[in-house]
Design a protein around this motif. Structure first.
Motif, PDB file in Angstrom:
ATOM      1  N   ASP A  83       0.839  -1.204   0.000  1.00  0.00           N
ATOM      2  CA  ASP A  83       0.000   0.000   0.000  1.00  0.00           C
ATOM      3  C   ASP A  83       0.869   1.248   0.000  1.00  0.00           C
ATOM      4  O   ASP A  83       0.650   2.183  -0.777  1.00  0.00           O
ATOM      5  CB  ASP A  83      -0.909  -0.043   1.236  1.00  0.00           C
ATOM      6  CG  ASP A  83      -1.840   1.147   1.330  1.00  0.00           C
ATOM      7  OD1 ASP A  83      -2.012   1.858   0.319  1.00  0.00           O
ATOM      8  OD2 ASP A  83      -2.405   1.370   2.405  1.00  0.00           O
ATOM      9  N   TYR A 119      -4.249  -0.931  -6.363  1.00  0.00           N
ATOM     10  CA  TYR A 119      -3.384   0.128  -5.843  1.00  0.00           C
ATOM     11  C   TYR A 119      -2.770   0.931  -6.992  1.00  0.00           C
ATOM     12  O   TYR A 119      -2.641   2.163  -6.921  1.00  0.00           O
ATOM     13  CB  TYR A 119      -2.258  -0.466  -4.991  1.00  0.00           C
ATOM     14  CG  TYR A 119      -2.654  -0.901  -3.606  1.00  0.00           C
ATOM     15  CD1 TYR A 119      -3.728  -0.315  -2.929  1.00  0.00           C
ATOM     16  CD2 TYR A 119      -1.931  -1.897  -2.941  1.00  0.00           C
ATOM     17  CE1 TYR A 119      -4.070  -0.713  -1.653  1.00  0.00           C
ATOM     18  CE2 TYR A 119      -2.265  -2.297  -1.657  1.00  0.00           C
ATOM     19  CZ  TYR A 119      -3.330  -1.706  -1.014  1.00  0.00           C
ATOM     20  OH  TYR A 119      -3.659  -2.103   0.269  1.00  0.00           O
ATOM     21  N   TYR A 167       2.772   2.006  -3.315  1.00  0.00           N
ATOM     22  CA  TYR A 167       1.916   2.632  -4.321  1.00  0.00           C
ATOM     23  C   TYR A 167       1.390   3.988  -3.871  1.00  0.00           C
ATOM     24  O   TYR A 167       1.177   4.883  -4.684  1.00  0.00           O
ATOM     25  CB  TYR A 167       0.725   1.717  -4.648  1.00  0.00           C
ATOM     26  CG  TYR A 167       1.078   0.575  -5.552  1.00  0.00           C
ATOM     27  CD1 TYR A 167       1.045   0.721  -6.936  1.00  0.00           C
ATOM     28  CD2 TYR A 167       1.450  -0.655  -5.028  1.00  0.00           C
ATOM     29  CE1 TYR A 167       1.371  -0.338  -7.779  1.00  0.00           C
ATOM     30  CE2 TYR A 167       1.775  -1.723  -5.864  1.00  0.00           C
ATOM     31  CZ  TYR A 167       1.740  -1.561  -7.239  1.00  0.00           C
ATOM     32  OH  TYR A 167       2.063  -2.598  -8.068  1.00  0.00           O
ATOM     33  N   ASP A 168       1.208   4.136  -2.584  1.00  0.00           N
ATOM     34  CA  ASP A 168       0.461   5.275  -2.062  1.00  0.00           C
ATOM     35  C   ASP A 168       1.347   6.414  -1.575  1.00  0.00           C
ATOM     36  O   ASP A 168       0.940   7.569  -1.592  1.00  0.00           O
ATOM     37  CB  ASP A 168      -0.415   4.769  -0.901  1.00  0.00           C
ATOM     38  CG  ASP A 168      -1.454   5.775  -0.470  1.00  0.00           C
ATOM     39  OD1 ASP A 168      -1.984   6.480  -1.329  1.00  0.00           O
ATOM     40  OD2 ASP A 168      -1.720   5.849   0.732  1.00  0.00           O
ATOM     41  N   THR A 215      -9.534  -0.896  -2.742  1.00  0.00           N
ATOM     42  CA  THR A 215      -8.226  -0.556  -2.191  1.00  0.00           C
ATOM     43  C   THR A 215      -8.201  -0.556  -0.665  1.00  0.00           C
ATOM     44  O   THR A 215      -7.154  -0.334  -0.068  1.00  0.00           O
ATOM     45  CB  THR A 215      -7.738   0.812  -2.709  1.00  0.00           C
ATOM     46  OG1 THR A 215      -8.701   1.825  -2.391  1.00  0.00           O
ATOM     47  CG2 THR A 215      -7.490   0.771  -4.207  1.00  0.00           C
TER      48      THR A 215
END
Length: 559
Positions: free
Chosen positions: A311, A386, A314-315, A411
């Motif tokens: 997570d 994601y 990607y985030d 997500t």
């Protein structure tokens, strides 16, 4: 949920494709626990607790005493309901599941004729307690049982205002409401209003503390182990407490705590990223705390750690030119696919492959290899979802609310975690359970709605501060021209409705085994704990979550 990507080995390296690239970094605080729990896995620590064998013998003896109590209460409905409530709240009900189910089934078959003997139909506490215990066991009891507590004008009787125990039981029962349960919709604000205004000087100390705790954390949404820990202390303060129940609850809690400590220590010592391992293990103990689910907890904790780091890749850390090949690599699921990836991605990818190989080998020995396919596919889909969200952010695209919600539900990671939670469980889980989850699964979608909106409400300001795709709060404000407060209130209504969907899924006959439904519900209960009271207690884990971990895994109960 967010774990610092700096936990990944070589994440700060300048080698690989990330050379010369400046990565965004979120301001996550350092680990609270570090290596604290590793000591619990050491052989030297285990030798200090040779007395545990004697404790296990004591618990077995006390289980026999409790069974006698159940037998003695069989013809006394009020006494039986009271006993079952205490057994459940003290956290020892998993020892008596068959007895509890059998007794509640007897009461459900005859509750319309119960208004005699020791059970009074005008006793709000007992009626609400009966309703809650039957509903949470899946028995669909009629709302007519509450009609006795309304006056001629259809309002709740004013005489109930001074019945604090009754109001508390009514309040707890209201959290089991389903769609169309109008009387419970009226009862909840009535109970809350009068519970919030009780005069603590006129009620017992224990009851006053229980009211205060319940208003903050309703029983139905609480974690079993954590609520048991709190209730043991409340129960101990009651002058009429039963010594057998109290002693068994304390001994059993400490026994389970020792097992959970060892499991957490082993995971911490082997896990390549430790920043939120203790916090994650709260999730797993929340999902299933029983000794027989040790393997399931181990799998779910380690996979959740990897998904959490995924997570953040990607985030919060990865750039688009790195995320494209990484998504492709996860889809290929091949060690050769890591060539050319930045070192921090290689480290994460290698951990994914190694862990799933380990899980696959264990499943093969038990004839459950088919489960690995579902687990791998869940991880692949999570990476794709994601990536889709990250692409929005990196290209500066602001989705509409209609575009955002379907992807935002995915997500949450709830599908992947739900599937993974079943991988290490026993024979109650079949291939049908996985297919049911992947179909039009009402409880899964409701859980995703609750998780997404609670997360967005509690953390959208922090997310926007560090750079993130717009959340449901911002999008709802923009599209409906409303204030932040109005947007949050509307999203909260959707959370309330989703809880009703979940409650309906537990009514018999159920669409899946109760144990499977409960695992998914328990995942949600952890979400409710982490994102309740206006905060993100997972990302900012130094406050309430630290206290929860201390109660569950650090502080023993004095006998």
């Amino acid at each position: 949920m967010s774990v610092q990507v700096s936990a990944i080995p070589s994440s700060s390296s300048s080698k690989g494709r990330s050379s010369g690239v400046e990565h965004p970094l979120a301001e996550f605080h350092e680990s609270v626990w570090g290596d604290h729990f590793i000591k619990y896995a050491s052989p030297s620590y285990s030798t200090k607790f040779k007395f545990l064998g004697r404790v296990e013998e004591q618990v077995e003896e006390l289980k026999g005493e409790v069974r006698k109590m159940v037998i003695n209460a069989m013809d006394k409905p009020s006494q039986m309901l009271h006993l079952i409530d205490q057994i459940q709240r003290l956290g020892i009900d998993y020892h008596f599941e068959q007895e509890i189910d059998a007794q509640l089934e007897r009461i459900h078959k005859s509750y319309s004729q119960l208004d005699h003997g020791d059970f009074k139909g005008d006793d709000l506490h007992m009626v609400a307690l009966m309703f809650r215990l039957l509903r949470q066991q899946g028995f669909n009891i009629s709302l007519e049982v509450f009609n006795n507590f309304k006056d001629n004008e259809g309002n709740f009787k004013k005489s109930l205002i001074i019945d604090v125990q009754g109001l508390l039981s009514l309040y707890e029962a209201c959290h089991l409401r389903c769609h169309g349960d109008a009387i419970l919709e009226e009862a909840l604000p009535f109970a809350i209003t009068h519970l919030e205004s009780i005069d603590e000087r006129k009620v017992g100390t224990s009851l006053a503390k229980q009211v205060s705790h319940a208003l903050k954390q309703p029983l139905h949404k609480g974690l079993s182990r954590l609520e048991a820990r709190h209730y043991i202390i409340f129960y101990q303060e009651e002058p009429s407490h039963d010594k057998v129940l109290l002693t068994m609850a304390k001994l059993d809690f400490n026994l389970l705590q020792e097992q959970h400590r060892k499991e957490l220590g082993a995971i911490t010592s082997s896990q390549f990223a430790r920043d939120r391992i203790a916090e994650m293990f709260v999730w797993m103990v929340g999902v299933y705390f029983q000794p027989e689910f040790a393997v399931a907890r181990n799998i779910l904790t380690r996979v959740t750690a990897l998904i959490s780091i995924l997570d953040d890749i990607y985030d919060a850390y990865g750039i688009l030119e790195e995320l494209v090949p990484y998504t492709e690599a996860i889809e290929k699921w091949d060690v050769d696919a890591m060539d050319g990836l930045p070192e921090y991605m290689q480290a994460h990818y290698k951990e994914i492959l190694n862990l799933y190989d380990e899980i696959g080998n264990d499943l093969a020995t038990k004839g459950r290899s088919y489960r690995l396919t579902y687990a791998k596919e869940a991880m692949k889909k999570q990476a794709k979802w994601y990536f889709h969200e990250a692409k929005w952010f990196h290209t500066g695209y602001t989705p509409t609310l209609e575009e955002y919600i379907p992807l935002a539900l995915l997500t949450t990671g709830y599908e992947a975690l739900s599937i993974t939670s079943l991988v290490g469980m026993g024979d109650v889980v079949t291939r049908d359970a996985f297919e049911w989850l992947l179909g039009d699964c009402k409880i899964l979608r409701a859980s995703q709605i609750i998780c997404r909106f609670m997360d967005d409400i509690s953390s959208h300001k922090f997310e926007q501060k560090r750079g993130h795709v717009a959340s449901s709060v911002e999008l709802f404000m923009k599209e409906n021209h409303v204030s932040e407060q109005e947007a949050e209130e509307e999203l909260q209504k959707r959370v309330v409705d989703a809880w009703k969907d979940i409650n309906e899924e537990f009514l018999r006959p159920t669409t899946a085994p109760m144990l499977v439904l409960t695992a998914i519900l328990n995942l949600l209960r952890v979400m409710d704990l982490l994102y309740s009271n206006g905060g993100d207690h997972y990302t900012h884990s130094k406050t309430e979550l630290k206290e929860h971990i201390t109660l569950l895994f650090v502080s023993r109960l004095p006998i």
